[in-house]
Motif scaffolding. Sequence first.
Motif, PDB file in Angstrom:
ATOM      1  N   LEU A 212       0.825  -1.208   0.000  1.00 48.41           N
ATOM      2  CA  LEU A 212       0.000   0.000   0.000  1.00 48.41           C
ATOM      3  C   LEU A 212       0.862   1.263   0.000  1.00 48.41           C
ATOM      4  N   GLN A 213       1.928   1.247   0.746  1.00 49.44           N
ATOM      5  CA  GLN A 213       2.810   2.417   0.796  1.00 49.44           C
ATOM      6  C   GLN A 213       3.484   2.640  -0.554  1.00 49.44           C
ATOM      7  N   SER A 214       3.776   1.556  -1.250  1.00 52.25           N
ATOM      8  CA  SER A 214       4.363   1.695  -2.587  1.00 52.25           C
ATOM      9  C   SER A 214       3.347   2.323  -3.550  1.00 52.25           C
ATOM     10  N   GLU A 215       2.089   1.930  -3.436  1.00 51.74           N
ATOM     11  CA  GLU A 215       1.048   2.531  -4.272  1.00 51.74           C
ATOM     12  C   GLU A 215       0.879   4.017  -3.957  1.00 51.74           C
ATOM     13  N   VAL A 216       0.959   4.347  -2.650  1.00 54.98           N
ATOM     14  CA  VAL A 216       0.840   5.764  -2.264  1.00 54.98           C
ATOM     15  C   VAL A 216       1.974   6.563  -2.880  1.00 54.98           C
ATOM     16  N   ARG A 217       3.190   6.031  -2.835  1.00 59.47           N
ATOM     17  CA  ARG A 217       4.316   6.755  -3.434  1.00 59.47           C
ATOM     18  C   ARG A 217       4.114   6.922  -4.943  1.00 59.47           C
ATOM     19  N   ALA A 218       3.600   5.845  -5.580  1.00 62.82           N
ATOM     20  CA  ALA A 218       3.384   5.925  -7.032  1.00 62.82           C
ATOM     21  C   ALA A 218       2.295   6.953  -7.376  1.00 62.82           C
ATOM     22  N   LEU A 219       1.214   6.975  -6.625  1.00 61.28           N
ATOM     23  CA  LEU A 219       0.135   7.938  -6.877  1.00 61.28           C
ATOM     24  C   LEU A 219       0.607   9.368  -6.640  1.00 61.28           C
ATOM     25  N   ARG A 220       1.348   9.607  -5.581  1.00 61.06           N
ATOM     26  CA  ARG A 220       1.852  10.958  -5.324  1.00 61.06           C
ATOM     27  C   ARG A 220       2.800  11.388  -6.426  1.00 61.06           C
ATOM     28  N   SER A 221       3.584  10.430  -6.900  1.00 60.84           N
ATOM     29  CA  SER A 221       4.490  10.785  -7.992  1.00 60.84           C
ATOM     30  C   SER A 221       3.706  11.057  -9.278  1.00 60.84           C
ATOM     31  N   ALA A 222       2.582  10.324  -9.462  1.00 59.40           N
ATOM     32  CA  ALA A 222       1.799  10.504 -10.690  1.00 59.40           C
ATOM     33  C   ALA A 222       1.079  11.846 -10.705  1.00 59.40           C
ATOM     34  N   ILE A 223       0.592  12.305  -9.609  1.00 56.27           N
ATOM     35  CA  ILE A 223      -0.144  13.568  -9.576  1.00 56.27           C
ATOM     36  C   ILE A 223       0.785  14.737  -9.305  1.00 56.27           C
ATOM     37  N   GLY A 224       2.062  14.475  -9.163  1.00 63.37           N
ATOM     38  CA  GLY A 224       3.038  15.542  -9.021  1.00 63.37           C
ATOM     39  C   GLY A 224       3.213  16.044  -7.610  1.00 63.37           C
ATOM     40  N   LEU A 225       2.827  15.261  -6.647  1.00 59.53           N
ATOM     41  CA  LEU A 225       3.039  15.685  -5.263  1.00 59.53           C
ATOM     42  C   LEU A 225       4.468  15.328  -4.818  1.00 59.53           C
ATOM     43  N   GLU A 226       4.887  16.085  -3.860  1.00 60.28           N
ATOM     44  CA  GLU A 226       6.235  15.847  -3.335  1.00 60.28           C
ATOM     45  C   GLU A 226       6.231  14.554  -2.492  1.00 60.28           C
ATOM     46  N   ALA A 227       7.297  13.804  -2.609  1.00 64.63           N
ATOM     47  CA  ALA A 227       7.385  12.532  -1.855  1.00 64.63           C
ATOM     48  C   ALA A 227       7.519  12.805  -0.360  1.00 64.63           C
ATOM     49  N   GLU A 228       6.844  11.998   0.421  1.00 68.82           N
ATOM     50  CA  GLU A 228       6.911  12.151   1.882  1.00 68.82           C
ATOM     51  C   GLU A 228       8.229  11.561   2.431  1.00 68.82           C
ATOM     52  N   LYS A 229       8.559  12.118   3.556  1.00 67.69           N
ATOM     53  CA  LYS A 229       9.708  11.533   4.241  1.00 67.69           C
ATOM     54  C   LYS A 229       9.325  10.148   4.771  1.00 67.69           C
ATOM     55  N   PRO A 230      10.291   9.270   4.881  1.00 67.15           N
ATOM     56  CA  PRO A 230       9.944   7.905   5.327  1.00 67.15           C
ATOM     57  C   PRO A 230       9.273   7.873   6.691  1.00 67.15           C
ATOM     58  N   GLU A 231       9.733   8.717   7.618  1.00 72.41           N
ATOM     59  CA  GLU A 231       9.147   8.668   8.958  1.00 72.41           C
ATOM     60  C   GLU A 231       7.770   9.305   9.011  1.00 72.41           C
ATOM     61  N   GLU A 232       7.374  10.048   7.909  1.00 65.43           N
ATOM     62  CA  GLU A 232       6.055  10.659   7.865  1.00 65.43           C
ATOM     63  C   GLU A 232       5.041   9.776   7.154  1.00 65.43           C
ATOM     64  N   GLU A 233       5.519   8.717   6.552  1.00 65.12           N
ATOM     65  CA  GLU A 233       4.620   7.836   5.822  1.00 65.12           C
ATOM     66  C   GLU A 233       3.771   7.024   6.795  1.00 65.12           C
ATOM     67  N   THR A 234       2.592   6.642   6.303  1.00 62.34           N
ATOM     68  CA  THR A 234       1.707   5.814   7.110  1.00 62.34           C
ATOM     69  C   THR A 234       2.271   4.390   7.169  1.00 62.34           C
ATOM     70  N   GLY A 235       2.261   3.825   8.358  1.00 62.00           N
ATOM     71  CA  GLY A 235       2.801   2.472   8.529  1.00 62.00           C
ATOM     72  C   GLY A 235       4.300   2.438   8.790  1.00 62.00           C
ATOM     73  N   TRP A 236       4.832   3.654   9.107  1.00 65.81           N
ATOM     74  CA  TRP A 236       6.279   3.702   9.389  1.00 65.81           C
ATOM     75  C   TRP A 236       6.654   2.826  10.597  1.00 65.81           C
ATOM     76  N   GLU A 237       5.730   2.708  11.535  1.00 57.39           N
ATOM     77  CA  GLU A 237       6.013   1.887  12.722  1.00 57.39           C
ATOM     78  C   GLU A 237       6.281   0.427  12.362  1.00 57.39           C
ATOM     79  N   PHE A 238       5.653  -0.023  11.242  1.00 61.74           N
ATOM     80  CA  PHE A 238       5.860  -1.414  10.826  1.00 61.74           C
ATOM     81  C   PHE A 238       6.999  -1.563   9.833  1.00 61.74           C
ATOM     82  N   LEU A 239       7.271  -0.477   9.065  1.00 60.31           N
ATOM     83  CA  LEU A 239       8.255  -0.592   7.988  1.00 60.31           C
ATOM     84  C   LEU A 239       9.641  -0.072   8.358  1.00 60.31           C
TER      85      LEU A 239
END
Length: 249
Positions: A214-241
């Motif tokens: 899911l996090q990979s899809e989020v990164r791909a969608l943000r990249s597709a719509i031109g949003l800036e990539a989130e920092k790893p510690e700000e991503e959802t599910g960082w506690e698990f990843l």
Amino acid sequence: MANMSRQAASPSPQHGGVSQVNGGGAMGNNMMNGVPMNAGHQMDLNNLYDMVVEFSDILKHNRDMTRGIVSSAEEIMRRSNTDGTSPDIQQVSEEISAARIAELERALARERRTVEALKREQIENTSLIGEFETAMGIIVEQIRNYCQNNNMYFLSQKKEYNALLQAERDAHLASRLDRDHWHAQTMRLAEMVRTAYRLRCEEDQTPTRVIQALQSEVRALRSAIGLEAEKPEEETGWEFLKDISPTVE
């Protein structure tokens, strides 16, 4: 004189027999005590016995000679009386016979004193031998008791040592059995921990893959719509990843 020579040469079986009986009785008493006689004492007794027998034979010989001389003198006196010999010759013969008899009696007295001294010495030696045998019996008994006590003490020490050694062996065996028991329990616990960890890892693996996808899809969608990539510690599910190495996109 021929009669005197024959009497002097005659053996003395009665006296020899008595001496042998007396000597044999003394040695027989020593042998009846049951203790072996010392070789030196036995040699002294044998020498003393031989001397007593020798002096007894000499005494017997002197007695025979005395009887022969007296018989010869009496025969000469009878012949002189029968043949009418002069009184001077008879007197001289009597004086010679008396002097010879006195000399033989003195020699006989000396031999008797010697025999008596040897008999007393034999009695004293027999008494000393008896005392020595008694003392040796006491010493042997004391040595036997001492050896027996030492042997019993050694056996008691050996028994005590064997008991201590057996107790130590039993304690060592119990310790080994206890160690083997706890080692088996520890190995069983380790196996249970490994199994639990493996099951836990298997349980956490599926959600982690889902979150990672899911996090990979989020990164791909943000990249597709031109949003800036989130920092790893700000991503959802960082506690698990956070413990998973990042993937190269």
